[in-house]
Enzyme design. Sequence first.
Site, PDB file in Angstrom:
ATOM      1  N   ARG A  42      31.690  55.739  29.472  1.00 58.53           N
ATOM      2  CA  ARG A  42      32.588  54.599  29.724  1.00 58.53           C
ATOM      3  C   ARG A  42      32.674  53.779  28.442  1.00 58.53           C
ATOM      4  NH1 ARG A  42      31.905  49.289  32.095  1.00 58.53           N
ATOM      5  NH2 ARG A  42      33.592  48.729  33.534  1.00 58.53           N
ATOM      6  N   SER A 110      37.431  54.771  42.398  1.00 57.32           N
ATOM      7  CA  SER A 110      36.748  53.571  42.884  1.00 57.32           C
ATOM      8  C   SER A 110      37.493  52.974  44.062  1.00 57.32           C
ATOM      9  CB  SER A 110      36.692  52.508  41.774  1.00 57.32           C
ATOM     10  OG  SER A 110      35.961  52.988  40.684  1.00 57.32           O
ATOM     11  N   LYS A 139      30.159  44.232  34.967  1.00 61.04           N
ATOM     12  CA  LYS A 139      31.624  44.344  35.077  1.00 61.04           C
ATOM     13  C   LYS A 139      32.161  42.981  35.522  1.00 61.04           C
ATOM     14  CE  LYS A 139      35.314  46.879  37.241  1.00 61.04           C
ATOM     15  NZ  LYS A 139      35.851  48.075  37.741  1.00 61.04           N
TER      16      LYS A 139
HETATM   17  N1  3NM Z   1      32.127  49.366  38.692  1.00 61.04           N
HETATM   18  P1  3NM Z   1      25.412  47.801  36.862  1.00 61.04           P
HETATM   19  S1  3NM Z   1      30.449  47.648  39.483  1.00 61.04           S
HETATM   20  C1  3NM Z   1      31.418  49.924  36.381  1.00 61.04           C
HETATM   21  O1  3NM Z   1      32.254  47.813  41.880  1.00 61.04           O
HETATM   22  C2  3NM Z   1      31.261  49.196  37.649  1.00 61.04           C
HETATM   23  O2  3NM Z   1      33.573  49.326  41.048  1.00 61.04           O
HETATM   24  C3  3NM Z   1      31.826  48.598  39.728  1.00 61.04           C
HETATM   25  O3  3NM Z   1      26.902  48.206  36.453  1.00 61.04           O
HETATM   26  C4  3NM Z   1      32.603  48.568  40.977  1.00 61.04           C
HETATM   27  O4  3NM Z   1      24.737  49.021  37.347  1.00 61.04           O
HETATM   28  C5  3NM Z   1      30.259  48.276  37.946  1.00 61.04           C
HETATM   29  O5  3NM Z   1      24.854  47.310  35.556  1.00 61.04           O
HETATM   30  C6  3NM Z   1      29.150  47.869  37.040  1.00 61.04           C
HETATM   31  O6  3NM Z   1      25.522  46.699  37.873  1.00 61.04           O
HETATM   32  C7  3NM Z   1      27.871  48.574  37.377  1.00 61.04           C
END
Ligand code: 3NM
Length: 214
Positions: A42, A110, A139
């Site tokens: 990513r 997603s 994010k």
């Molecule tokens: N997508 P971490 S949350 C890339 O909800 C991403 O679709 C998300 O990172 C979604 O594991 C997210 O550090 C970030 O929380 C995930």
Amino acid sequence: MLPEDLRKHLRFYFITDDSGGPAPLEQAKAAILGGATMVQYRNKAFDGRFFEEATAILRLCRVNQIPFIVNDDPVLARALGADGVHVGQADGSLKTARSIVGKNALVGVSVSTLDELARTPVEFCDYIGTGPVFATSTKPDASPVIGVAGLKAVIDRSKKPVVAIGGINAANAAACFSAGAAGVAVISCVSRADSPLEDARFLAGACGIEVFSE
Ligand code: 3NM
């Protein structure tokens, strides 16, 4: 890929962090050595290091026999020879993504809510990523937190395996598996750990993955 093989690969899904800190290749090495079963590259900036970095991580995944997925862009995924692409709701049509990467590649999408799930033509994807299950600072433009209950609601309606994402770590992964998730997708719990390898191993343990340590 057979459904049981896909579920095995989805179990500990590491996504590289493009916000500074350790280089994505180093993150991926620690994650894989720690037990990650799939890796997504990513790099939201799609900057000058994209091809070199993506190719290095792809090779690492090939050696370790785990799928290499590219975030957002099916054209780049195909150009790189990646195993698949992961797209968001805003990344163009899922049908187009499938037609670009072909029938044998993995396609993930997603989905945050039941409404989004209902609007998503899931026949064109192999798995669904759902979140944020917990609060995440990785994010900033993530949808509102859906909690384990929101995750379970999507899982119960989904015809495709669901990977939980958002704020997941070794302490809360079990709740996602109990809700029926096929896997957990993580960024910061590995990429921003004091010891990425150690934290990856902890998470692998919570995912029921056996990791050999020297
Ligand atoms: N997508 P971490 S949350 C890339 O909800 C991403 O679709 C998300 O990172 C979604 O594991 C997210 O550090 C970030 O929380 C995930």
